[in-house]
Design a protein around this motif. Structure first.
Motif, PDB file in Angstrom:
ATOM      1  N   ARG A 194     -63.038-135.874 -27.646  1.00  0.00           N
ATOM      2  CA  ARG A 194     -64.097-134.871 -27.682  1.00  0.00           C
ATOM      3  C   ARG A 194     -63.515-133.527 -28.110  1.00  0.00           C
ATOM      4  O   ARG A 194     -62.856-132.846 -27.341  1.00  0.00           O
ATOM      5  CB  ARG A 194     -64.780-134.760 -26.312  1.00  0.00           C
ATOM      6  N   ASP A 195     -63.745-133.185 -29.367  1.00  0.00           N
ATOM      7  CA  ASP A 195     -63.284-131.914 -29.904  1.00  0.00           C
ATOM      8  C   ASP A 195     -64.098-130.796 -29.262  1.00  0.00           C
ATOM      9  O   ASP A 195     -65.308-130.927 -29.102  1.00  0.00           O
ATOM     10  CB  ASP A 195     -63.465-131.900 -31.423  1.00  0.00           C
ATOM     11  N   GLN A 196     -63.432-129.719 -28.913  1.00  0.00           N
ATOM     12  CA  GLN A 196     -64.102-128.596 -28.264  1.00  0.00           C
ATOM     13  C   GLN A 196     -63.998-127.353 -29.139  1.00  0.00           C
ATOM     14  O   GLN A 196     -63.083-127.226 -29.957  1.00  0.00           O
ATOM     15  CB  GLN A 196     -63.479-128.329 -26.891  1.00  0.00           C
ATOM     16  N   VAL A 230     -60.356-132.113 -34.580  1.00  0.00           N
ATOM     17  CA  VAL A 230     -59.916-133.497 -34.414  1.00  0.00           C
ATOM     18  C   VAL A 230     -60.204-134.292 -35.688  1.00  0.00           C
ATOM     19  O   VAL A 230     -59.395-135.107 -36.125  1.00  0.00           O
ATOM     20  CB  VAL A 230     -60.586-134.169 -33.191  1.00  0.00           C
ATOM     21  N   THR A 231     -61.351-134.044 -36.305  1.00  0.00           N
ATOM     22  CA  THR A 231     -61.701-134.751 -37.535  1.00  0.00           C
ATOM     23  C   THR A 231     -60.610-134.594 -38.586  1.00  0.00           C
ATOM     24  O   THR A 231     -60.191-135.570 -39.208  1.00  0.00           O
ATOM     25  CB  THR A 231     -63.045-134.230 -38.099  1.00  0.00           C
ATOM     26  N   ASN A 232     -60.143-133.375 -38.791  1.00  0.00           N
ATOM     27  CA  ASN A 232     -59.139-133.122 -39.819  1.00  0.00           C
ATOM     28  C   ASN A 232     -57.741-133.587 -39.437  1.00  0.00           C
ATOM     29  O   ASN A 232     -56.905-133.792 -40.312  1.00  0.00           O
ATOM     30  CB  ASN A 232     -59.116-131.641 -40.182  1.00  0.00           C
ATOM     31  N   ALA A 233     -57.483-133.756 -38.151  1.00  0.00           N
ATOM     32  CA  ALA A 233     -56.153-134.178 -37.690  1.00  0.00           C
ATOM     33  C   ALA A 233     -56.203-135.551 -37.024  1.00  0.00           C
ATOM     34  O   ALA A 233     -55.316-135.893 -36.248  1.00  0.00           O
ATOM     35  CB  ALA A 233     -55.596-133.142 -36.719  1.00  0.00           C
ATOM     36  N   THR A 264     -67.735-129.795 -35.328  1.00  0.00           N
ATOM     37  CA  THR A 264     -68.301-129.278 -36.574  1.00  0.00           C
ATOM     38  C   THR A 264     -69.638-129.923 -36.882  1.00  0.00           C
ATOM     39  O   THR A 264     -70.615-129.242 -37.179  1.00  0.00           O
ATOM     40  CB  THR A 264     -67.322-129.522 -37.742  1.00  0.00           C
ATOM     41  N   ASP A 265     -69.688-131.266 -36.809  1.00  0.00           N
ATOM     42  CA  ASP A 265     -70.921-131.989 -37.117  1.00  0.00           C
ATOM     43  C   ASP A 265     -71.876-132.035 -35.933  1.00  0.00           C
ATOM     44  O   ASP A 265     -73.066-132.242 -36.105  1.00  0.00           O
ATOM     45  CB  ASP A 265     -70.616-133.427 -37.543  1.00  0.00           C
ATOM     46  N   LEU A 320     -70.580-131.651 -24.456  1.00  0.00           N
ATOM     47  CA  LEU A 320     -71.267-132.233 -25.610  1.00  0.00           C
ATOM     48  C   LEU A 320     -72.614-131.546 -25.748  1.00  0.00           C
ATOM     49  O   LEU A 320     -73.329-131.386 -24.769  1.00  0.00           O
ATOM     50  CB  LEU A 320     -71.505-133.744 -25.437  1.00  0.00           C
ATOM     51  N   GLU A 321     -72.944-131.163 -26.949  1.00  0.00           N
ATOM     52  CA  GLU A 321     -74.240-130.551 -27.244  1.00  0.00           C
ATOM     53  C   GLU A 321     -75.141-131.614 -27.832  1.00  0.00           C
ATOM     54  O   GLU A 321     -74.761-132.310 -28.768  1.00  0.00           O
ATOM     55  CB  GLU A 321     -74.077-129.419 -28.262  1.00  0.00           C
TER      56      GLU A 321
END
Length: 148
Positions: free
Chosen positions: A37-39, A47-50, A81-82, A131-132
């Motif tokens: 879970r990227d914050q 996290v997506t890019n790494a 981001t998404d 989480l949104e």
């Protein structure tokens, strides 16, 4: 069932220092589910890019000490981001290289968590604000794979 939770798991930032994400690991039989879970509380690499780096570090630092690194591992990433969750499949799972993403609807995510004996986890993350749900509510995702 949840095996471990690691809030603010650090991983290398592409620019300087470290970025972080929350990591939760579940086990059901010989299957492991890792939820990343990227914050938005750091200015570092997402996290997506790494993802490949993050997945290898999670396997080495979290899964291996628990004896889980050789089990069939399923990956889910929540992108800041998404604003949505995705399943992640690696073209080379042994090396954790070549990720591909497939968006999950909230209902699909809930079914996967329930299969790993964590039926209320999604609601807990939403309540705690990690989480949104607003960008995700109208999303129409794919069908669940049969193995879930």
């Amino acid at each position: 069932m949840k095996v471990l939770s690691y809030p603010r798991f650090p991983y290398p930032n592409f620019w300087q220092g470290h970025a972080w994400c929350d990591v939760d690991v579940y086990r059901q039989g010989l299957n492991v589910l890792v939820v990343l879970r990227d914050q938005a509380d750091h200015g570092g690499t997402s996290v997506t890019n790494a993802l490949e780096i993050v997945a290898r570090e999670v396997r080495e630092r979290l899964l291996a000490p628990q004896g889980l690194e050789r089990m069939t591992t399923y990956w889910i990433e929540w992108s800041r981001t998404d604003g949505v969750a995705s399943t992640v499949v690696f073209r080379h799972p042994e090396r954790l290289e070549g990720p591909t993403w497939q968006y999950l609807s909230p209902e699909e995510f809930q079914k996967i968590l329930a299969a790993f004996e964590a039926p209320d986890q999604l609601e807990a993350w939403i309540r705690e604000g990690s989480l949104e749900l607003k960008e995700w509510e109208d999303f129409e995702g794919p069908e669940l794979p049969g193995e879930w």
